[in-house]
Design an enzyme around this catalytic site. Structure first.
Site, PDB file in Angstrom:
ATOM      1  N   GLU A 235       0.773  -1.097  -0.138  1.00  0.00           N
ATOM      2  CA  GLU A 235       0.105  -0.105  -0.050  1.00  0.00           C
ATOM      3  C   GLU A 235       0.707   1.212  -0.117  1.00  0.00           C
ATOM      4  OE1 GLU A 235      -2.743  -0.658   3.388  1.00  0.00           O
ATOM      5  OE2 GLU A 235      -3.987  -1.684   1.802  1.00  0.00           O
ATOM      6  N   ASP A 314      -8.426  -8.977   4.257  1.00  0.00           N
ATOM      7  CA  ASP A 314      -7.995  -8.121   5.058  1.00  0.00           C
ATOM      8  C   ASP A 314      -9.504  -7.924   6.332  1.00  0.00           C
ATOM      9  OD1 ASP A 314      -6.909  -5.671   6.318  1.00  0.00           O
ATOM     10  OD2 ASP A 314      -7.598  -4.333   4.512  1.00  0.00           O
ATOM     11  N   GLU A 342     -12.164  -2.389  12.140  1.00  0.00           N
ATOM     12  CA  GLU A 342     -12.453  -1.589  10.911  1.00  0.00           C
ATOM     13  C   GLU A 342     -13.697  -2.105  10.033  1.00  0.00           C
ATOM     14  OE1 GLU A 342      -8.851  -1.769   8.521  1.00  0.00           O
ATOM     15  OE2 GLU A 342      -9.633  -0.594   6.958  1.00  0.00           O
TER      16      GLU A 342
HETATM   17  C1  GCV Z   1      -2.445   0.564   8.568  1.00  0.00           C
HETATM   18  C2  GCV Z   1      -6.195  -1.931   5.691  1.00  0.00           C
HETATM   19  C3  GCV Z   1      -6.649  -0.822   6.234  1.00  0.00           C
HETATM   20  C4  GCV Z   1      -5.372   0.305   6.360  1.00  0.00           C
HETATM   21  C5  GCV Z   1      -4.102  -0.516   7.160  1.00  0.00           C
HETATM   22  C6  GCV Z   1      -4.034  -1.780   6.221  1.00  0.00           C
HETATM   23  C7  GCV Z   1      -2.572  -2.367   6.992  1.00  0.00           C
HETATM   24  O1  GCV Z   1      -5.891  -1.677   4.357  1.00  0.00           O
HETATM   25  O2  GCV Z   1      -7.716  -0.038   5.581  1.00  0.00           O
HETATM   26  O3  GCV Z   1      -5.493   1.329   6.981  1.00  0.00           O
HETATM   27  O4  GCV Z   1      -2.926   0.236   7.156  1.00  0.00           O
HETATM   28  O5  GCV Z   1      -5.035  -2.717   6.172  1.00  0.00           O
HETATM   29  O6  GCV Z   1      -3.101  -3.372   7.751  1.00  0.00           O
HETATM   30  O7  GCV Z   1      -1.558  -2.095   6.619  1.00  0.00           O
END
Ligand code: GCV
Length: 608
Positions: A235, A314, A342
């Site tokens: 990411e 995720d 989340e």
């Molecule tokens: C900390 C997901 C979340 C991100 C997070 C990522 C990760 O994509 O939306 O906010 O980033 O996981 O675990 O690195």
């Protein structure tokens, strides 16, 4: 021994050390005996109670502390001697706290409990006593490692490793009395961002020397520093791929820097293409972590722990276990869980997650060295935004200590420690099945990701369908789900060892709750439950929303004075929002699938 809180002394009585029997205060309700020769291992303890006196024996102070917390959990009555030792030596909570408020993600990324307990608008918190309280809280659950900053390491946060390490040292001082060591998330590009080098290539000896010197400086300030957490090539975070190196090359470089001091690297396996073309059916995000990491099995240094999210995508409400956790026998692994919720209601919804976690741990506990949980804690007066979400944090520690614990028993323990007996039944009625209820009214049968893009709250069935994130459901007029079979799909089932590879491959044996994760099926496909997929979708969505209404009503019947008026009101307000949101989920999902499929609800209920 500052873990001996003054308030405990009245209950915990005497402390005996070899050659120094002593009384710390209060009436002798307990004897804590530190006996290095008692034959117990690190952190372990024996506890017993006779004639109203509880005795805890341990070979080290950590064991004595954990035994003391156990003593506080005990009810009345005698107890024959029991020995307890942690199943995992590494029991970790990780924070996604930013030092500087991020323009999009705020002070805590995916945080739903107010600001950070550690950082405030660019500075170290002024409330270090609260950090101490948090340390005691974590220790009481069994946690012994904590990372203090987000895995997405922005430029300002990167400096914690160098010029701001003193602030990390201040936090470490608050954790140390509770036998908790501190971890730091670091940027793989640190040698460039902080060190002025023109590369972060692990093959470059200047880069390796930079990391070695950085680690030396960290240990000069924090002698018991736990190590680094790294999100690399994920990411947008920098990583070894930029230099044609592998994740093992990258992780081993950091491991070499930490090894002289006993530190470890928690290297995350959350690596996938986040710029996928939705038209490209050959790429399957579920396959990514295994493809990047499994070929490296056996190549990681001894002090590297590869940290793997529990499912292949995720933190969805339902996913199969990540095949990485079953496919790297020669690598030290950690399983990563997420308490912050989340994708499970963001602490506006009540969702007790341990039934999900134990369903994973029952398969992977023997394969991992560490259990890592993403924290749900913030500045909130209740620590967690939803007061009842504390139970998830409590269970994260308890399950890391003993993954075989029953989630219902852990919940009962937390309720007993937190609320009066008269509230117990109501809390169980609300919480026992809350994960299943959440699953009922959200994305069905393991398909996942029908959330609103970006903030990930509330329904948006096609929100990610034509996006770059690799999270698709492929619903059309005939059916729904992702074909991940070897026979006709992406081949993801082939990443599993037997028996899972065949169980998931076959429609006849794939568990209903994961059906749409592994298969694209017609709406009239009959589940093992006997219902069609479309009828299951309608039924579960009506049932889930109705269950939330029942939860809301049940809470309203609980006398506020039993739990405190403010807490009662906070939970009431959250349940009202959960009910509103569950109805929205129900109606959007049911309407979407009625319109796609044209198949009416067998019970003629109202769909829009
Ligand atoms: C900390 C997901 C979340 C991100 C997070 C990522 C990760 O994509 O939306 O906010 O980033 O996981 O675990 O690195």
């Amino acid at each position: 021994m500052s873990w001996v809180h003054p308030a405990w002394l009245a209950r915990l009585g005497r402390l005996e050390r070899p050659g120094r029997p002593g009384r710390l205060g209060g009436d002798a309700g307990a004897v804590l005996r530190l006996d290095p020769g008692c034959g117990l291992g690190a952190e372990a303890y024996t506890i017993s109670r006779a004639g109203g006196v509880t005795t805890v024996v341990a070979a080290d102070e950590a064991g004595l502390m954990y035994g003391s917390f156990h003593a506080l959990r005990l009810g009345d009555g005698d107890l024959a001697a029991e020995t307890h030792a942690p199943a995992k030596a590494r029991r970790v909570v990780q924070h996604w706290d930013n030092v500087f408020v991020h323009p999009v993600m705020g002070q805590v990324e995916r945080g739903y409990s107010g600001g950070s307990v550690f950082w405030e608008d660019g500075a170290l918190t002024g409330n270090l006593d609260r950090v101490g309280d948090y340390a005691r809280l974590l220790a009481s659950t069994g946690i012994n490692l904590v990372s203090v900053n987000n895995v997405n390491v922005h430029a300002g946060e990167a400096r914690l490793l160098t010029e701001r390490i003193g602030e990390v040292a201040v936090l470490a001082e608050r954790f140390r009395p509770y036998h908790i060591r501190v971890l730091l998330s670091v940027s793989f590009a640190s040698p460039m961002v902080l060190g002025g080098l023109d590369t972060a290539d692990p093959g470059d000896k200047r880069v390796r020397a930079w990391w070695a010197a950085a680690a030396r400086r960290v240990y000069a300030r924090i002698p018991d520093f736990g190590g680094f957490v790294v999100k690399a090539d994920s990411e947008g975070q920098p990583g070894p791929y930029a230099y044609g190196r592998t994740h093992a090359d990258g992780a081993n470089m950091l491991a070499a820097a930490l090894a002289p001091f006993g530190g470890e690297v928690y290297w995350r396996a959350f690596v996938y293409n986040h710029r996928q073309d939705w038209r490209d059916r050959s790429t399957d995000r579920a396959r990514a972590a295994y493809e990047h990491f499994a070929p490296l099995d056996g190549q990681f240094a001894d002090n590297v722990v590869v940290q793997v999210k529990h499912g292949p995508i995720d933190f969805q409400v339902r996913e199969p276990v990540s095949p990485v956790l079953l496919g790297m026998p020669a690598t030290r692994l950690a399983v990563e869980l997420q308490a912050t919720q989340e994708y499970t209601g963001q602490q506006r919804h009540l969702c007790y997650l341990p039934p999900l976690w134990t369903s994973v741990l029952s398969t992977v506990a023997d394969h991992v060295d560490a259990v890592v949980t993403v924290s749900n804690v913030g500045e909130d007066a209740y620590w967690t935004g939803h007061p009842l979400a504390q139970a998830n944090l409590y269970a994260a520690g308890r399950l890391a200590w003993d993954p075989a614990l029953d989630p219902g028993a852990v919940l009962d323990e937390w309720i007993s420690l937190t609320f009066p007996e008269a509230a117990r039944e109501t809390l169980h009625a609300l919480m026992d099945r809350s994960w299943c209820v959440y699953e009922q009214y959200t994305a069905p049968l393991g398909v996942g990701f029908m959330v609103h893009p970006g903030d990930h709250y509330g329904p948006d069935v096609d929100g990610y369908e034509y996006s770059r994130w690799g999270t698709y459901h492929f619903a059309d007029r005939d059916g729904v789900g992702v074909d991940r079979t070897r026979a006709t799909g992406t081949g993801f089932t082939g990443q599993y060892p037997a028996p899972w590879r065949d169980e998931y491959e076959s429609l006849a044996t794939c568990p209903d709750e994961l059906l749409l994760f592994f298969h694209h099926v017609p709406y009239r496909h009959v589940l093992r439950s006997g219902l069609t997929v479309i009828q299951h979708i309608y039924d579960t969505h009506f049932a889930g929303a109705a269950a939330v209404t029942a939860m809301r009503r049940r809470w309203a019947e609980l006398a506020p004075e039993l739990v405190g008026a403010e807490l009662h009101e906070r939970v009431r307000e959250r349940l009202a929002e959960q009910e509103r949101s569950a109805v929205e989920w129900r109606d959007q999902i049911n309407t979407y699938f009625l319109r796609k499929s044209g198949v009416p609800d067998a019970h003629g209920r109202r769909i829009f």
